[in-house]
Design a protein around this motif. Structure first.
Motif, PDB file in Angstrom:
ATOM      1  N   PRO A   1      -7.809  -1.923  11.069  1.00  0.00           N
ATOM      2  CA  PRO A   1      -9.022  -1.894  11.891  1.00  0.00           C
ATOM      3  C   PRO A   1      -9.810  -3.196  11.735  1.00  0.00           C
ATOM      4  CG  PRO A   1      -9.359  -0.655   9.885  1.00  0.00           C
ATOM      5  CD  PRO A   1      -7.921  -1.081   9.867  1.00  0.00           C
ATOM      6  N   PRO A   2     -10.807  -3.416  12.577  1.00  0.00           N
ATOM      7  CA  PRO A   2     -11.645  -4.609  12.427  1.00  0.00           C
ATOM      8  C   PRO A   2     -12.476  -4.538  11.142  1.00  0.00           C
ATOM      9  CG  PRO A   2     -11.925  -3.595  14.599  1.00  0.00           C
ATOM     10  CD  PRO A   2     -11.178  -2.620  13.761  1.00  0.00           C
ATOM     11  N   TYR A   3     -12.321  -5.550  10.295  1.00  0.00           N
ATOM     12  CA  TYR A   3     -13.135  -5.669   9.089  1.00  0.00           C
ATOM     13  C   TYR A   3     -14.156  -6.784   9.298  1.00  0.00           C
ATOM     14  CZ  TYR A   3      -9.204  -3.157   6.926  1.00  0.00           C
ATOM     15  OH  TYR A   3      -8.227  -2.241   6.634  1.00  0.00           O
ATOM     16  N   PRO A   4     -15.165  -6.845   8.456  1.00  0.00           N
ATOM     17  CA  PRO A   4     -16.075  -7.989   8.520  1.00  0.00           C
ATOM     18  C   PRO A   4     -15.301  -9.303   8.338  1.00  0.00           C
ATOM     19  CG  PRO A   4     -16.921  -6.311   7.023  1.00  0.00           C
ATOM     20  CD  PRO A   4     -15.542  -5.892   7.400  1.00  0.00           C
ATOM     21  N   ALA A   5     -15.692 -10.327   9.060  1.00  0.00           N
ATOM     22  CA  ALA A   5     -15.003 -11.619   8.980  1.00  0.00           C
ATOM     23  C   ALA A   5     -14.975 -12.115   7.540  1.00  0.00           C
ATOM     24  CB  ALA A   5     -15.698 -12.637   9.876  1.00  0.00           C
ATOM     25  N   GLY A   6     -13.807 -12.530   7.106  1.00  0.00           N
ATOM     26  CA  GLY A   6     -13.642 -13.028   5.742  1.00  0.00           C
ATOM     27  C   GLY A   6     -13.140 -12.002   4.755  1.00  0.00           C
ATOM     28  N   SER A   7     -12.832 -10.777   5.203  1.00  0.00           N
ATOM     29  CA  SER A   7     -12.292  -9.757   4.308  1.00  0.00           C
ATOM     30  C   SER A   7     -10.872 -10.114   3.883  1.00  0.00           C
ATOM     31  CB  SER A   7     -12.306  -8.378   4.994  1.00  0.00           C
ATOM     32  OG  SER A   7     -13.616  -7.980   5.315  1.00  0.00           O
ATOM     33  N   THR A   8     -10.434  -9.520   2.775  1.00  0.00           N
ATOM     34  CA  THR A   8      -9.150  -9.873   2.165  1.00  0.00           C
ATOM     35  C   THR A   8      -8.320  -8.629   1.897  1.00  0.00           C
ATOM     36  OG1 THR A   8     -10.154 -11.797   1.082  1.00  0.00           O
ATOM     37  CG2 THR A   8      -8.059 -11.027   0.184  1.00  0.00           C
ATOM     38  N   LEU A   9      -7.001  -8.728   2.122  1.00  0.00           N
ATOM     39  CA  LEU A   9      -6.059  -7.657   1.817  1.00  0.00           C
ATOM     40  C   LEU A   9      -5.290  -8.026   0.555  1.00  0.00           C
ATOM     41  CD1 LEU A   9      -4.544  -7.042   5.386  1.00  0.00           C
ATOM     42  CD2 LEU A   9      -6.654  -6.106   4.399  1.00  0.00           C
ATOM     43  N   VAL A  10      -5.141  -7.063  -0.336  1.00  0.00           N
ATOM     44  CA  VAL A  10      -4.476  -7.302  -1.616  1.00  0.00           C
ATOM     45  C   VAL A  10      -3.393  -6.253  -1.818  1.00  0.00           C
ATOM     46  CG1 VAL A  10      -4.775  -7.505  -4.115  1.00  0.00           C
ATOM     47  CG2 VAL A  10      -6.616  -8.238  -2.581  1.00  0.00           C
ATOM     48  N   PHE A  11      -2.205  -6.706  -2.252  1.00  0.00           N
ATOM     49  CA  PHE A  11      -1.080  -5.823  -2.555  1.00  0.00           C
ATOM     50  C   PHE A  11      -0.635  -6.078  -3.990  1.00  0.00           C
ATOM     51  CE2 PHE A  11      -1.115  -6.748   1.917  1.00  0.00           C
ATOM     52  CZ  PHE A  11      -0.836  -5.540   2.548  1.00  0.00           C
ATOM     53  N   GLY A  12      -0.227  -5.023  -4.683  1.00  0.00           N
ATOM     54  CA  GLY A  12       0.237  -5.205  -6.049  1.00  0.00           C
ATOM     55  C   GLY A  12       0.675  -3.897  -6.668  1.00  0.00           C
ATOM     56  N   SER A  13       0.569  -3.828  -8.000  1.00  0.00           N
ATOM     57  CA  SER A  13       1.036  -2.639  -8.718  1.00  0.00           C
ATOM     58  C   SER A  13       0.390  -2.577 -10.097  1.00  0.00           C
ATOM     59  CB  SER A  13       2.563  -2.669  -8.853  1.00  0.00           C
ATOM     60  OG  SER A  13       2.969  -3.798  -9.621  1.00  0.00           O
ATOM     61  N   TYR A  14       0.591  -1.469 -10.755  1.00  0.00           N
ATOM     62  CA  TYR A  14       0.165  -1.299 -12.145  1.00  0.00           C
ATOM     63  C   TYR A  14       1.072  -0.265 -12.790  1.00  0.00           C
ATOM     64  CZ  TYR A  14      -2.170   3.166 -10.997  1.00  0.00           C
ATOM     65  OH  TYR A  14      -2.446   4.458 -10.599  1.00  0.00           O
ATOM     66  N   GLU A  15       1.084  -0.235 -14.111  1.00  0.00           N
ATOM     67  CA  GLU A  15       1.893   0.751 -14.831  1.00  0.00           C
ATOM     68  C   GLU A  15       1.011   1.889 -15.326  1.00  0.00           C
ATOM     69  OE1 GLU A  15       5.894  -1.161 -16.668  1.00  0.00           O
ATOM     70  OE2 GLU A  15       4.074  -1.461 -17.854  1.00  0.00           O
ATOM     71  N   ALA A  16       1.571   3.081 -15.293  1.00  0.00           N
ATOM     72  CA  ALA A  16       0.845   4.267 -15.751  1.00  0.00           C
ATOM     73  C   ALA A  16       1.794   5.181 -16.506  1.00  0.00           C
ATOM     74  CB  ALA A  16       0.237   5.015 -14.562  1.00  0.00           C
ATOM     75  N   PRO A  17       1.301   5.858 -17.546  1.00  0.00           N
ATOM     76  CA  PRO A  17       2.151   6.820 -18.255  1.00  0.00           C
ATOM     77  C   PRO A  17       2.429   8.035 -17.385  1.00  0.00           C
ATOM     78  CG  PRO A  17      -0.099   6.907 -19.088  1.00  0.00           C
ATOM     79  CD  PRO A  17      -0.043   5.757 -18.126  1.00  0.00           C
ATOM     80  N   SER A  18       3.598   8.632 -17.557  1.00  0.00           N
ATOM     81  CA  SER A  18       3.976   9.813 -16.784  1.00  0.00           C
ATOM     82  C   SER A  18       4.287  10.972 -17.713  1.00  0.00           C
ATOM     83  CB  SER A  18       5.202   9.512 -15.918  1.00  0.00           C
ATOM     84  OG  SER A  18       5.623  10.685 -15.241  1.00  0.00           O
ATOM     85  N   TRP A  19       3.759  12.112 -17.358  1.00  0.00           N
ATOM     86  CA  TRP A  19       4.039  13.355 -18.095  1.00  0.00           C
ATOM     87  C   TRP A  19       4.982  14.265 -17.311  1.00  0.00           C
ATOM     88  CZ3 TRP A  19      -0.464  10.694 -18.338  1.00  0.00           C
ATOM     89  CH2 TRP A  19      -1.013  10.439 -19.595  1.00  0.00           C
ATOM     90  N   LEU A  20       5.393  13.842 -16.131  1.00  0.00           N
ATOM     91  CA  LEU A  20       6.199  14.702 -15.270  1.00  0.00           C
ATOM     92  C   LEU A  20       7.652  14.750 -15.699  1.00  0.00           C
ATOM     93  CD1 LEU A  20       5.021  14.030 -11.599  1.00  0.00           C
ATOM     94  CD2 LEU A  20       4.581  16.053 -13.008  1.00  0.00           C
ATOM     95  N   GLN A  21       8.184  15.947 -15.749  1.00  0.00           N
ATOM     96  CA  GLN A  21       9.606  16.162 -15.984  1.00  0.00           C
ATOM     97  C   GLN A  21      10.338  16.173 -14.633  1.00  0.00           C
ATOM     98  OE1 GLN A  21       9.871  18.879 -19.822  1.00  0.00           O
ATOM     99  NE2 GLN A  21       8.571  19.861 -18.293  1.00  0.00           N
ATOM    100  N   PRO A  22      11.667  16.145 -14.617  1.00  0.00           N
ATOM    101  CA  PRO A  22      12.403  16.082 -13.342  1.00  0.00           C
ATOM    102  C   PRO A  22      12.085  17.207 -12.368  1.00  0.00           C
ATOM    103  CG  PRO A  22      13.857  15.540 -15.164  1.00  0.00           C
ATOM    104  CD  PRO A  22      12.576  16.003 -15.783  1.00  0.00           C
ATOM    105  N   ASP A  23      11.662  18.363 -12.864  1.00  0.00           N
ATOM    106  CA  ASP A  23      11.328  19.468 -11.963  1.00  0.00           C
ATOM    107  C   ASP A  23       9.878  19.404 -11.482  1.00  0.00           C
ATOM    108  OD1 ASP A  23      10.018  20.158 -14.289  1.00  0.00           O
ATOM    109  OD2 ASP A  23      10.854  22.185 -14.431  1.00  0.00           O
ATOM    110  N   VAL A  24       9.227  18.262 -11.663  1.00  0.00           N
ATOM    111  CA  VAL A  24       7.834  18.023 -11.248  1.00  0.00           C
ATOM    112  C   VAL A  24       6.890  18.985 -11.968  1.00  0.00           C
ATOM    113  CG1 VAL A  24       6.347  17.428  -9.284  1.00  0.00           C
ATOM    114  CG2 VAL A  24       8.802  17.424  -8.984  1.00  0.00           C
TER     115      VAL A  24
END
Length: 632
Positions: free
Chosen positions: A227-250
């Motif tokens: 959508p239209p953002y204010p002029a000068g806005s910025t898009l950022v893509f990336g990732s981070y790591e997080a601990p998981s407690w989920l087993q294969p059966d969710v």
């Protein structure tokens, strides 16, 4: 200090409505009895528990497992027998030796704290003449880890009885995960260093984005709406790591509630998408709001949700829910300045059913013996992912040496599913300064039962349990005869309806530790705004009532009256992200103002479309569907 408002000093509106309903609505007359009916059994009861010092309540559920029915229902019983108490909204059952008057008898049932003066009546009353059993639910949600006395006073046609029961430590599991994250123990155990990995930064102007969706056997590239953002806005893509407690059966392994929760079983690299306002970030970085997307959606929703924040000088960031964003091979295709860049979008979907196709929610529901818990643990894991993301902020995006995303005073807003797990995050994590919860509701089992969109999910669960009892496809092939809150007693006339009610009550009980209404009492009112859409057909109004009433958040509830707009014939559920509707930018302006300043504004300046706060909580008791819809 965490706020506890499960029990309020005065009875809620619902308590009064329930009492009025039971006294004034006439059910199918019961047969005349020559003498007072004798109570034969009461549920819930601590007689169906065993002592267990490893639990916070000192008890563990011990339901009978003999003749428990189909494998699915037996698995449900076995899972319930790992819990340390009964549901916060138990399906009360009092069996009599002969018929009683349902309305009159229900009016004499109370649930009272064993060590305290708080008490409530009952509503959602059902009479089963085949077994002379009266079913009901407490008029108000009970507190976790608390012992209650269930009383049935004697009347003209029944004798008195009472028993005690203890509710489960429903909030404990997610609070354990938060403590592990907050202390750093969960991150250290998996070798995780908190922080964001920035993989692509682009000016919003002149940039186009598409997503290559890994759908298993066949990929599909879909353009992303910017959508239209204010002029000068910025898009950022990336990732981070997080601990998981989920087993294969969710599922997350159930451990005794005194032991601090299970250790994480692994870690995952999760996506982030952010939209930054124009200009140079202030010292310490832009104030940052985490956005939680809805069911079937993904991080692509961040682009639509960020418009109001960008105009208000707030950065918006989001990640994917468990099982969402299609498969791990999914990518962003970003074209900017004449160059095309491909970046991983870290899809979290999996081919759960082995058909070679990865759907847009595949991997978000439990399988196997824990299937009745549905999305319970996926929601708890997603809430934990958001907690980790909050602690990963304070990041330099453009590598100029200073933070562009502030990690201080982080706020949250979420739409639909994002409002649901957002309630859990806000209640469990004091690191969230303020939240706006857009069209949330609970419990999940009731959303699925009442919503025309999701009722087929309930059909699937009941089919697996062998409990379908109707040939009518418009009802989902089942008929449950369950009254809504505030309605009068229902007398069962449909074979199999009682068994469906019992299954759904047990599934809700099992799911309660990962359900939003469990956590809304932990939210101090000044930290939250709840946005509800009148006549929502995806998250029905009665489920929003449950969530708001559980936390006594009525003074913080903003009602969008879609029925008073030109859009009245349509389902208003997604209004916040439908930027062609006036309500979208109005709602986003309320979001941005509250997150930035803590002020609650009326989005339409006092006109009739928004009620801030809601004028009458009873407005949310009915379904309020605009289009003719068959009542479940």
């Amino acid at each position: 200090m965490q706020q506890r408002r499960w029990h309020r000093a005065t009875s809620s509106l619902l308590g009064a409505l329930a009492l009025t309903a039971t006294l004034s609505v006439t059910a199918t007359p019961a047969l005349a009895a020559p003498q007072k009916a004798e109570p034969l059994s009461v549920f819930p009861s601590n007689s169906l528990t065993v002592r267990d010092p490893a639990q916070l309540t000192g008890r563990r559920v011990a339901l009978p497992t003999a003749d428990c029915g189909a494998p699915v229902t037996c698995g449900l019983v076995q899972s319930l027998n790992q819990l340390d108490g009964f549901d916060l909204d138990p399906r009360i059952a009092v069996r009599f030796s002969s018929p009683v008057d349902p309305a009159a008898t229900a009016a004499r049932i109370t649930v009272q704290e064993e060590h305290g003066g708080w008490r409530t009546g009952v509503d959602r009353v059902v009479w089963d003449p085949a077994t002379n059993t009266l079913y009901a639910h407490p008029a108000e949600q009970l507190a976790p880890g608390t012992t209650y006395r269930l009383k049935v006073q004697g009347g003209p046609d029944n004798k008195a009885t009472q028993d005690i029961f203890t509710t489960l430590s429903a909030t404990d599991g997610l609070l354990d995960l938060r403590r592990q994250i907050e202390s750093g123990a969960a991150l250290r155990a998996q070798g995780i260093v908190p922080g964001l990995r920035i993989e692509g930064v682009f000016p919003a102007a002149g940039t186009t984005v598409a997503q290559l969706q890994d759908r298993g056997a066949a990929d599909q590239t879909v353009p992303v709406v910017l959508p239209p953002y204010p002029a000068g806005s910025t898009l950022v893509f990336g990732s981070y790591e997080a601990p998981s407690w989920l087993q294969p059966d969710v599922s997350i392994r159930q451990t005794p509630t005194r032991d601090g929760g299970p250790a994480p079983v692994g870690k995952a690299r999760l996506p982030i998408v952010a939209v930054l306002p124009p200009g140079t970030s202030p010292t310490g970085g832009w104030p940052t709001a985490v956005f939680g997307h809805g069911f079937t959606a993904s991080t692509t929703s961040v682009f639509l949700a960020a418009v109001g924040n960008a105009n208000a000088g707030l950065a918006t960031i989001g990640t994917n829910v468990v099982g969402h964003g299609y498969g791990p091979g999914s990518e962003w295709v970003v074209t900017s300045g004449g160059q095309t860049t491909r970046l991983s979008s870290y899809g979290r979907g999996v081919d759960q059913n082995g058909d070679g196709v990865i759907g847009n929610t595949e991997g978000s529901s439990a399988t196997g013996a824990i299937a009745a818990a549905s999305s319970r643990d996926a929601l708890r894991q997603t809430a934990a992912d958001v907690m980790t993301l909050v602690r990963s902020l304070g990041t330099d995006v453009d590598r100029n040496g200073s933070a562009d995303l502030s990690g201080r005073g982080v706020t949250y807003f979420g739409q639909s599913f994002g409002g649901i797990y957002g309630t859990m995050v806000t209640g469990a994590d004091p690191a969230i300064a303020r939240s706006v919860l857009n069209v949330p509701g609970g419990p999940i089992t009731e959303i699925a039962r009442l919503s025309p969109s999701f009722r087929p999910l309930t059909t699937q669960a009941l089919q697996a349990a062998g409990l379908l009892n109707s040939s009518d496809p418009t009802r989902g092939f089942f008929q449950e005869q369950m009254p809504l809150r505030g309605e009068g007693p229902v007398t069962l006339t449909v074979p199999g309806a009682a068994a469906i009610q019992e299954y759904l009550a047990r599934a809700t009980w099992l799911s309660r530790p990962g359900s939003p209404e469990t956590f809304s009492p932990l939210i101090a009112p000044e930290r939250v705004v709840v946005q509800v859409a009148f006549g929502d057909q995806t998250v029905p109004n009665p489920t929003s009532y449950t969530l708001v009433d559980a936390g006594d958040l009525w003074s913080r509830t903003s009602l969008y009256r879609n029925d008073r707009t030109a859009n009245a014939a349509n389902n208003p559920h997604s209004f916040l992200l439908q930027l062609t509707l006036p309500a979208a930018l109005q709602g986003q302006r309320q979001v941005a103002t509250f997150l930035r300043t803590g002020q609650v504004i009326d989005p339409d300046g006092g006109d009739a479309v928004w009620e801030v706060p809601i004028s009458d909580p009873a407005l949310l008791l009915p379904l309020n569907y605009a289009a003719p819809a068959l009542r479940p």
